[in-house]
Design an enzyme around this catalytic site. Sequence first.
Site, PDB file in Angstrom:
ATOM      1  N   PHE A  85     -14.795   2.352   2.989  1.00 33.54           N
ATOM      2  CA  PHE A  85     -13.098   1.931   2.584  1.00 33.54           C
ATOM      3  C   PHE A  85     -13.120   2.616   1.787  1.00 33.54           C
ATOM      4  CE2 PHE A  85     -11.502  -1.373   0.853  1.00 33.54           C
ATOM      5  CZ  PHE A  85     -10.417  -2.316   0.642  1.00 33.54           C
ATOM      6  N   VAL A  86     -11.743   2.890   1.421  1.00 31.90           N
ATOM      7  CA  VAL A  86     -10.584   4.478   0.643  1.00 31.90           C
ATOM      8  C   VAL A  86     -10.785   2.554  -0.616  1.00 31.90           C
ATOM      9  CG1 VAL A  86     -11.474   5.985   1.638  1.00 31.90           C
ATOM     10  CG2 VAL A  86      -9.595   4.293   1.742  1.00 31.90           C
ATOM     11  N   ASP A 137      -5.901   2.290  10.512  1.00 33.06           N
ATOM     12  CA  ASP A 137      -7.566   1.826  10.132  1.00 33.06           C
ATOM     13  C   ASP A 137      -7.901   1.103  11.753  1.00 33.06           C
ATOM     14  OD1 ASP A 137     -10.363   0.840  10.496  1.00 33.06           O
ATOM     15  OD2 ASP A 137      -9.937  -0.571   8.912  1.00 33.06           O
ATOM     16  N   ARG A 142      -5.314   0.123  -6.793  1.00 32.23           N
ATOM     17  CA  ARG A 142      -3.909   0.764  -6.617  1.00 32.23           C
ATOM     18  C   ARG A 142      -3.564   2.187  -7.661  1.00 32.23           C
ATOM     19  NH1 ARG A 142      -1.979  -2.410  -2.201  1.00 32.23           N
ATOM     20  NH2 ARG A 142      -2.456  -4.473  -2.540  1.00 32.23           N
ATOM     21  N   GLY A 164       0.648  -0.838  -0.036  1.00 24.83           N
ATOM     22  CA  GLY A 164      -0.086  -0.046   0.044  1.00 24.83           C
ATOM     23  C   GLY A 164       0.850   0.869  -0.198  1.00 24.83           C
ATOM     24  N   ASP A 177      -5.990  -1.441  -2.279  1.00 26.60           N
ATOM     25  CA  ASP A 177      -6.134  -1.657  -3.340  1.00 26.60           C
ATOM     26  C   ASP A 177      -7.687  -1.989  -2.534  1.00 26.60           C
ATOM     27  OD1 ASP A 177      -4.998  -3.169  -1.179  1.00 26.60           O
ATOM     28  OD2 ASP A 177      -6.332  -5.402  -2.190  1.00 26.60           O
ATOM     29  N   LYS A 185      -8.184   6.497   9.941  1.00 35.98           N
ATOM     30  CA  LYS A 185      -9.799   6.875   9.949  1.00 35.98           C
ATOM     31  C   LYS A 185      -9.925   6.383  11.490  1.00 35.98           C
ATOM     32  CE  LYS A 185     -10.989   2.764   6.239  1.00 35.98           C
ATOM     33  NZ  LYS A 185     -11.684   1.728   5.848  1.00 35.98           N
ATOM     34  N   GLU A 226       3.187   5.096   6.347  1.00 36.17           N
ATOM     35  CA  GLU A 226       2.124   3.389   6.155  1.00 36.17           C
ATOM     36  C   GLU A 226       1.132   4.372   5.013  1.00 36.17           C
ATOM     37  OE1 GLU A 226       0.297   1.236   6.255  1.00 36.17           O
ATOM     38  OE2 GLU A 226       0.474  -0.593   8.374  1.00 36.17           O
ATOM     39  N   ASP A 227      -0.043   3.745   4.064  1.00 38.74           N
ATOM     40  CA  ASP A 227      -0.639   4.680   3.531  1.00 38.74           C
ATOM     41  C   ASP A 227      -1.922   4.926   4.564  1.00 38.74           C
ATOM     42  OD1 ASP A 227      -0.983   1.388   4.584  1.00 38.74           O
ATOM     43  OD2 ASP A 227      -1.946   0.813   2.374  1.00 38.74           O
TER      44      ASP A 227
HETATM   45  P1  IMP Z   1      -5.300  -2.151  10.042  1.00 44.79           P
HETATM   46  O1  IMP Z   1      -5.031  -3.289  10.730  1.00 44.79           O
HETATM   47  O2  IMP Z   1      -7.388  -2.568  10.644  1.00 44.79           O
HETATM   48  O3  IMP Z   1      -4.881  -0.596  10.510  1.00 44.79           O
HETATM   49  O4  IMP Z   1      -5.546  -1.981   8.640  1.00 44.79           O
HETATM   50  C1  IMP Z   1      -4.422  -1.961   7.857  1.00 44.79           C
HETATM   51  C2  IMP Z   1      -4.172  -2.737   6.379  1.00 44.79           C
HETATM   52  O5  IMP Z   1      -5.454  -2.884   5.907  1.00 44.79           O
HETATM   53  C3  IMP Z   1      -3.879  -0.876   5.856  1.00 44.79           C
HETATM   54  O6  IMP Z   1      -2.210  -0.860   5.922  1.00 44.79           O
HETATM   55  C4  IMP Z   1      -4.541  -1.498   3.616  1.00 44.79           C
HETATM   56  O7  IMP Z   1      -3.536  -2.176   3.995  1.00 44.79           O
HETATM   57  C5  IMP Z   1      -5.590  -2.054   4.899  1.00 44.79           C
HETATM   58  N1  IMP Z   1      -6.888  -1.014   5.023  1.00 44.79           N
HETATM   59  C6  IMP Z   1      -7.228  -0.781   6.241  1.00 44.79           C
HETATM   60  N2  IMP Z   1      -8.769  -0.105   5.449  1.00 44.79           N
HETATM   61  C7  IMP Z   1      -8.260   0.026   4.202  1.00 44.79           C
HETATM   62  C8  IMP Z   1      -9.241   0.706   3.210  1.00 44.79           C
HETATM   63  O8  IMP Z   1     -10.014   1.534   3.677  1.00 44.79           O
HETATM   64  N3  IMP Z   1      -8.970   0.620   1.754  1.00 44.79           N
HETATM   65  C9  IMP Z   1      -7.729   0.074   1.623  1.00 44.79           C
HETATM   66  N4  IMP Z   1      -6.651  -0.995   2.737  1.00 44.79           N
HETATM   67  C10 IMP Z   1      -7.434  -0.867   4.036  1.00 44.79           C
HETATM   68 MG    MG Z   2      -1.060  -1.258   3.838  1.00 41.41          MG
END
Ligand code: IMP
Ligand code: MG
Length: 172
Positions: free
Chosen positions: A149-150, A100, A162, A41, A156, A128, A96-97
């Site tokens: 969700f983006v 969440d 992407r 990402g 992706d 988020k 990080e992209d």
């Molecule tokens: P987390 O562990 O919940 O913080 O999520 C981490 C990973 O989930 C991110 O690095 C993304 O790869 C993916 N992710 C979370 N939210 C989104 C979204 O809205 N769009 C696309 N990928 C997401």
């Molecule tokens: Mg990621």
Amino acid sequence: MANVRTLITAEQIAEKLAEMGRQITADYQGKDLLVVGVLKGAFMVMADLARHIDLPVEFDFMAVSSYGASTQTSGVVRILKDLDQEIAGRDVLIVEDIIDSGLTLNYLMKSLKVRKPASLEVAALLVKEGIQRVPLDVKYIGFRIGPEFVVGYGLDYAGKYRNLPFVGVIED
Ligand code: IMP
Ligand code: MG
């Protein structure tokens, strides 16, 4: 792509990353900075942010994956590709992209902290709001967004989207 509604434009992203780069340049004067991108990402953020960091910086990448291809984080993280180099005594900045639940980053930071970097900080293009289950200290935040969700700009949905130059929401 016709079915993606723009949430953050390419221009807004470019402006924000330029600002973030200037801040990082100021904060890491005289430091031994290693910027670590989290694949896949963060590849676009890395490429664009890198051009705004005016320091003798080095770059490395890690690849992590939550299991499955769903839009929900499972909480189980695998390291698919580790860093090429040691980070003991270095100033490490994770890029990080999106954050969440924070579970991915939390796991990553824990596994890097035990390697004793001089400092460990995070830069995320997107955070988020109201979703994070793990309290995280993110030093550089591009944009705070709602719980939708983006996709785009590295992000992706099931491996696609992407390459969009902006961040948006899939419609229909
Ligand atoms: P987390 O562990 O919940 O913080 O999520 C981490 C990973 O989930 C991110 O690095 C993304 O790869 C993916 N992710 C979370 N939210 C989104 C979204 O809205 N769009 C696309 N990928 C997401
Ligand atoms: Mg990621």
